[in-house]
Design an enzyme around this catalytic site. Structure first.
Site, PDB file in Angstrom:
ATOM      1  N   GLU A 148       0.849  -1.189   0.000  1.00  0.00           N
ATOM      2  CA  GLU A 148       0.000   0.000   0.000  1.00  0.00           C
ATOM      3  C   GLU A 148       0.888   1.244   0.000  1.00  0.00           C
ATOM      4  O   GLU A 148       1.843   1.327   0.767  1.00  0.00           O
ATOM      5  CB  GLU A 148      -0.861   0.047   1.254  1.00  0.00           C
ATOM      6  CG  GLU A 148      -1.731  -1.138   1.510  1.00  0.00           C
ATOM      7  CD  GLU A 148      -2.401  -1.038   2.877  1.00  0.00           C
ATOM      8  OE1 GLU A 148      -2.321   0.048   3.502  1.00  0.00           O
ATOM      9  OE2 GLU A 148      -2.987  -2.040   3.319  1.00  0.00           O
ATOM     10  N   HIS A 166      -3.745  -6.513  10.492  1.00  0.00           N
ATOM     11  CA  HIS A 166      -4.499  -7.561   9.812  1.00  0.00           C
ATOM     12  C   HIS A 166      -4.361  -8.899  10.525  1.00  0.00           C
ATOM     13  O   HIS A 166      -3.882  -9.871   9.943  1.00  0.00           O
ATOM     14  CB  HIS A 166      -4.008  -7.703   8.368  1.00  0.00           C
ATOM     15  CG  HIS A 166      -4.099  -6.449   7.568  1.00  0.00           C
ATOM     16  ND1 HIS A 166      -3.235  -6.180   6.513  1.00  0.00           N
ATOM     17  CD2 HIS A 166      -4.945  -5.393   7.646  1.00  0.00           C
ATOM     18  CE1 HIS A 166      -3.556  -5.007   5.981  1.00  0.00           C
ATOM     19  NE2 HIS A 166      -4.585  -4.512   6.656  1.00  0.00           N
ATOM     20  N   ASN A 208      -5.394  -6.544   1.884  1.00  0.00           N
ATOM     21  CA  ASN A 208      -6.212  -6.157   3.025  1.00  0.00           C
ATOM     22  C   ASN A 208      -7.378  -7.138   3.139  1.00  0.00           C
ATOM     23  O   ASN A 208      -8.080  -7.390   2.165  1.00  0.00           O
ATOM     24  CB  ASN A 208      -6.733  -4.740   2.841  1.00  0.00           C
ATOM     25  CG  ASN A 208      -5.624  -3.764   2.553  1.00  0.00           C
ATOM     26  OD1 ASN A 208      -4.983  -3.850   1.511  1.00  0.00           O
ATOM     27  ND2 ASN A 208      -5.397  -2.835   3.453  1.00  0.00           N
ATOM     28  N   PHE A 268     -10.496  -7.462   4.708  1.00  0.00           N
ATOM     29  CA  PHE A 268     -11.888  -7.391   5.142  1.00  0.00           C
ATOM     30  C   PHE A 268     -12.895  -7.817   4.079  1.00  0.00           C
ATOM     31  O   PHE A 268     -13.970  -8.323   4.412  1.00  0.00           O
ATOM     32  CB  PHE A 268     -12.232  -6.017   5.740  1.00  0.00           C
ATOM     33  CG  PHE A 268     -12.370  -4.858   4.791  1.00  0.00           C
ATOM     34  CD1 PHE A 268     -13.497  -4.698   4.004  1.00  0.00           C
ATOM     35  CD2 PHE A 268     -11.394  -3.872   4.737  1.00  0.00           C
ATOM     36  CE1 PHE A 268     -13.648  -3.602   3.172  1.00  0.00           C
ATOM     37  CE2 PHE A 268     -11.538  -2.772   3.910  1.00  0.00           C
ATOM     38  CZ  PHE A 268     -12.671  -2.637   3.114  1.00  0.00           C
TER      39      PHE A 268
END
Length: 545
Positions: free
Chosen positions: A401, A486, A524, A526
């Site tokens: 990121e 995470h 990521n 989610f």
């Protein structure tokens, strides 16, 4: 409903606002305005005052929110228990405090902020705060610390909104027992739609001030022969455009990231949770911490629940009985509850697999010092929209990121959160003396992640004649891997549970969060957690309830 809360939510809601979501969202707003800890439409709230419920969901994060919505749609009276608070307007101010001037709302029961970026030019940038049930928690376990969100909406309140679907090949590698074709055909699209995922306007990206920092990193990556990719988001990019134009209050452009977001972000209280409440069958109890689970004589479950005040003090301890129990308290919370139950004998038949398979998603943070002519900009969006994609590297796969440093002044620095492919796994044990789960993770287990991040950014530095920053993490280290945003694993799918999250040995007990995923998603996590919960709930509702 408070002005700050209304303005931010209207901006963040998808355009097709359903009546159900409106009802649920109104319930959240009314509860916030009145300072209530029981949230629901009137009929559900009245039913939820009893000491039993047909279904209970522990937590209000991604997997928990999916579970509650689907239970509510099926007509099942459901109570959600959340140890954090429902976030409301604070003393005429915004709901959340900003990152540059944090107050007691920033951290969970801490007397000082604990930011991942701990220093600048070796000067401590953390601040003293009042002890309070704030929105971000840092849970320390020796060589590893874990950041988690506290409040109705869980981690969705404090993350960077990057809604990334993992590569199918890697998903098949980490969860081979799950039908990938079904996931990518049905459940990932379903999750993205319900979460309100959107994409940045690429033309605006090229000209805006908000992402100058990302364009600089893209240029540096290209010079090293590396590709970058746009990243979908649950932050409303149309709202962000208006922020930069000065038409609406600033949030992503106002230094709001890790301590909550006041406007523009589609956190779970605006999507899944609002829709769940709107079914009329779901109630949320905030500031309720589940401490223990035992089996009832009728085969159901009884929970011991502490009610908390604003400083984390216990005001009462109650019991709640349920037929169907869903654990959605996250990798740390759900794992601790089952470890405690196994090792104190309240659920003695839980297997040795409980507590295993934990990982950091390979998180490594690092910074680079740029040349004076490479300005990253004083105005920086707190929501990342670009990543360096080197996952195809056969030796050191990395997805990095491009992260902001929203200080409001030019810093000539580039920051990254690298996600690496690290096969190392930790595990949890139960500590009777402290009545808590303790993570067993050694610092050397993270070295492979550092090696991968270094291999990638050595290339970037060589190509651009730049260097690493060594002043950002409280000492002189150039790579920070002593924390993770995470956390994954602990109750791994197909091991501690069956292939749909049913806990082995205990009928009607389920896991529905990131603890099902064995330590890594490559991106990521989610969206993966959300999609997996959708898939599992489809089967559970069809076969069990």
């Amino acid at each position: 409903m408070s002005t700050a809360r209304t303005e931010g939510n209207i901006a963040a809601m998808p355009s097709s606002l359903s009546r159900r979501r409106f009802l649920g969202y109104s319930a959240l707003g009314s509860a916030a305005a009145l300072g209530l800890t029981t949230i629901g439409v009137p009929s559900a709230s009245a039913a939820a005052r009893r000491d039993s419920a047909r279904a209970v969901v522990i937590g209000t994060g991604y997997g928990a929110a999916v579970t509650a919505l689907r239970l509510g749609e099926a007509g099942i009276q459901t109570v959600m228990l959340e140890m954090g608070r429902l976030w409301e307007t604070h003393a005429g101010d915004n709901v959340f405090s900003g990152m540059l001037k944090p107050d007691k709302r920033s951290m969970w029961l801490k007397e000082r902020t604990q930011m991942p970026l701990a220093s600048f030019l070796w000067i401590d940038i953390n601040r003293k705060i009042e002890r309070y049930t704030g929105v971000l928690d840092r849970v320390d376990h020796g060589d590893m610390s874990v950041y988690v969100g506290r409040g109705v909406g869980g981690g969705s309140l404090v993350n960077g909104a990057m809604a990334v679907t993992p590569r199918r090949s890697y998903f098949e590698e980490i969860l081979p027992q799950v039908d990938a074709a079904e996931m990518y055909r049905t459940y990932f699209p379903m999750a993205n739609a319900a979460l309100g995922v959107n994409d940045i306007d690429p033309d605006w990206f090229e000209t805006c001030s908000s992402y100058q920092y990302a364009r600089v990193s893209r240029k540096h990556a290209a010079k090293a022969g590396l590709d970058t990719t746009f990243v979908p988001s649950v932050y409303d990019f149309d709202y962000m455009k208006r922020e930069e134009a000065g038409e609406v209050p600033r949030s992503a452009l106002g230094g709001e990231v890790i301590y909550g977001n006041n406007h523009g972000k589609r956190s779970l209280d605006k999507t899944y949770l609002a829709a769940a409440l709107g079914t009329g069958n779901v109630t949320i109890r905030s500031l309720h911490e589940v401490k223990a689970i035992r089996r009832a004589e009728d085969g159901g479950y009884v929970l011991t629940v502490d009610r908390l005040d604003d400083t984390g003090g216990v005001t009462a301890t109650t019991e709640l009985a349920t037929r169907y129990l869903f654990l959605g308290a996250g990798s740390l919370g759900s794992t601790e509850l089952l470890l405690r139950a196994r090792d104190t004998g309240t659920l003695p038949d839980l297997g040795a697999e409980v507590g295993q398979g934990w990982g950091t998603n390979g998180n490594v943070m690092l910074g680079r010092a740029n040349h004076v002519w490479d300005l990253t900009g004083a105005l920086q969006s707190g929501m990342p929209a670009l990543g360096i994609d080197a996952w195809d590297d056969p030796v050191h796969p990395v997805f990095a990121e491009i992260a902001p440093m929203p200080a409001g002044v030019e810093l000539w620095a580039s920051l990254y959160l690298a996600i690496t492919k690290n096969p190392e796994r930790g595990h949890f044990t139960y500590d009777h003396a402290t009545d808590s789960a303790r993570l067993r993770w050694r610092a050397e287990q993270g070295q492979g992640s550092i090696d991968s991040a270094k291999a990638l950014f050595d290339r970037v530095n060589r190509a651009n004649r730049t260097i690493y920053r060594s002043d950002l993490f409280g000492d002189t280290r150039k790579f920070e891997n002593r924390f993770t945003y995470h956390p994954l694993g602990g109750l791994v799918l197909g091991e501690a549970t069956d292939n749909y999250g049913r806990v082995r040995g205990y009928p009607n007990l389920y896991v529905t969060d990131g603890s099902l995923i064995p330590g890594s998603t490559g991106v990521n996590p989610f969206v993966t957690i959300t999609a997996l919960a959708e898939r599992n709930m489809d089967r559970i509702l069809a076969e069990d309830l």
